[in-house]
Design a protein around this motif. Structure first.
Motif, PDB file in Angstrom:
ATOM      1  N   GLU A 266       0.829  -1.203   0.000  1.00 46.12           N
ATOM      2  CA  GLU A 266       0.000   0.000   0.000  1.00 46.12           C
ATOM      3  C   GLU A 266       0.865   1.256   0.000  1.00 46.12           C
ATOM      4  O   GLU A 266       0.568   2.226  -0.693  1.00 46.12           O
ATOM      5  N   MET A 267       1.955   1.244   0.760  1.00 40.51           N
ATOM      6  CA  MET A 267       2.850   2.386   0.798  1.00 40.51           C
ATOM      7  C   MET A 267       3.417   2.686  -0.583  1.00 40.51           C
ATOM      8  O   MET A 267       3.409   3.834  -1.045  1.00 40.51           O
ATOM      9  N   VAL A 268       3.900   1.648  -1.261  1.00 35.34           N
ATOM     10  CA  VAL A 268       4.486   1.824  -2.588  1.00 35.34           C
ATOM     11  C   VAL A 268       3.429   2.311  -3.578  1.00 35.34           C
ATOM     12  O   VAL A 268       3.699   3.167  -4.433  1.00 35.34           O
ATOM     13  N   ARG A 269       2.221   1.794  -3.456  1.00 40.30           N
ATOM     14  CA  ARG A 269       1.130   2.230  -4.345  1.00 40.30           C
ATOM     15  C   ARG A 269       0.831   3.721  -4.158  1.00 40.30           C
ATOM     16  O   ARG A 269       0.666   4.465  -5.132  1.00 40.30           O
ATOM     17  N   LEU A 270       0.767   4.164  -2.911  1.00 37.65           N
ATOM     18  CA  LEU A 270       0.486   5.576  -2.633  1.00 37.65           C
ATOM     19  C   LEU A 270       1.594   6.488  -3.161  1.00 37.65           C
ATOM     20  O   LEU A 270       1.349   7.654  -3.483  1.00 37.65           O
ATOM     21  N   LEU A 271       2.800   5.952  -3.246  1.00 36.62           N
ATOM     22  CA  LEU A 271       3.934   6.726  -3.763  1.00 36.62           C
ATOM     23  C   LEU A 271       3.997   6.692  -5.289  1.00 36.62           C
ATOM     24  O   LEU A 271       4.887   7.298  -5.883  1.00 36.62           O
ATOM     25  N   GLY A 272       3.058   5.976  -5.916  1.00 32.47           N
ATOM     26  CA  GLY A 272       2.960   5.984  -7.375  1.00 32.47           C
ATOM     27  C   GLY A 272       3.714   4.888  -8.084  1.00 32.47           C
ATOM     28  O   GLY A 272       3.760   4.864  -9.320  1.00 32.47           O
TER      29      GLY A 272
END
Length: 319
Positions: free
Chosen positions: A173-179
């Protein structure tokens, strides 16, 4: 089939050791030069000393018993006694561990160490009771940042990149939020994945970059320090229930004492590895951490609303 083969292989190695002393197996995926391995050696020595040789801990490093997930699964089933795993991976087996995987939760290393010694940490270690394992102790694993063959200076530089993460929903989820595109890859396969372009970047501490030779294929380390998640030493409930009260006390005491020693060793080794990385032409990129923090802030806000996670996060932030 893979899990069955691993379990049989693990059993074969375990049976190779004599039964005069009670031998507990402890697996991990790190190499022999890591602070974690040094901490586990101290743990093993203390168990042997405190039990007057009646208990012994046999360490299997370098992923000999499988990937971190493989080893964690074997602990849960009782095929092996103990394993050291990434703290973020632990949430796949007990969701409460998500609390320590929230990006930018810990203010600094001292804050994390205070937590590791706290009653809140002890509650977390017991939270998996009834699910096949309990936590023995936490080990320092520093701060995690992104590294790649190209500099990553802002979240925009991550857009569309395939970034290796452990098999952790929170990390994904963290990586997804960072694009970026979260790509789970076993820790022992990161070097090859970077080299062959299966992934564009990874994220981990400086010592992993150096000790696992990732610095040969990723020359830019961006110091966003998005996460400080302690590693976990887990023990099978099958094993734990087979120990008497005196043996349990010995294992717990040895684990706690080894944590304190591992924290010191980590600080020394990580500092040396940063200097070594510089000699290997790794470029350390200073970034505006607030830009990364802003992107992942919804994760902290959401976790605070969870009735279980919120309690842990509140306690940690008050430390």
């Amino acid at each position: 089939m893979k899990q069955t083969i691993l379990t049989v292989a693990a059993a074969s190695m375990i049976l190779a050791f004599g039964a005069q002393a009670r031998t507990l197996t402890l697996g991990h995926a790190m190499n022999l030069e890591s602070a974690a391995h040094a901490g586990m050696e101290i743990f093993a020595a203390k168990v042997k000393e405190k039990s007057n040789g009646e208990m012994d801990v046999k360490i299997f490093p370098n992923g000999m018993l499988g990937s971190e997930r493989d080893q964690a699964e074997q602990v849960v089933t009782g095929a092996i006694d103990m394993a050291k795993i990434n703290g973020s991976l632990a949430e796949s087996f007990e969701p409460t561990y998500k609390a320590i995987s929230i990006p930018f939760l810990f203010r600094d290393a001292d804050h994390m160490h205070t937590f590791m010694r706290s009653e809140t940490a002890q509650q977390l270690l017991q939270s998996s009771e009834g699910k096949g394992f309990i936590g023995l102790t936490l080990y320092d694993s520093g701060s995690r940042s992104f590294y790649s063959s190209k500099p990553i200076q802002t979240p925009d530089d991550l857009a569309g990149l395939k970034v290796r993460v452990p098999e952790s929903p929170t990390m994904m989820e963290m990586v997804r939020l960072l694009g970026a595109r979260a790509t789970p890859v076993p820790f022992t396969e990161v070097y090859t994945a970077l080299q062959q372009g299966v992934i564009d970047a990874a994220e981990n501490n400086i010592s992993s970059l150096v000790e696992m030779k990732h610095s040969e294929v990723a020359k830019y380390y961006s110091m966003d320090q998005h996460m400080m998640t302690p590693d976990l030493i887990m023990i099978s409930e099958v094993t734990w229930s087979s120990l008497n009260d005196a043996q349990k006390a010995i294992v717990r005491e040895a684990a706690a004492e080894s944590m304190e020693e591992e924290i010191k060793i980590w600080a020394d080794i990580d500092s040396k590895n940063k200097k070594l990385a510089e000699t290997l032409d790794v470029k350390f990129v200073e970034v505006d951490k607030d830009k990364f923090r802003e992107k992942v802030a919804p994760m902290l806000d959401s976790a605070k609303q969870d009735p279980v996670l919120g309690t842990y996060i509140e306690a940690i932030q008050k430390l």
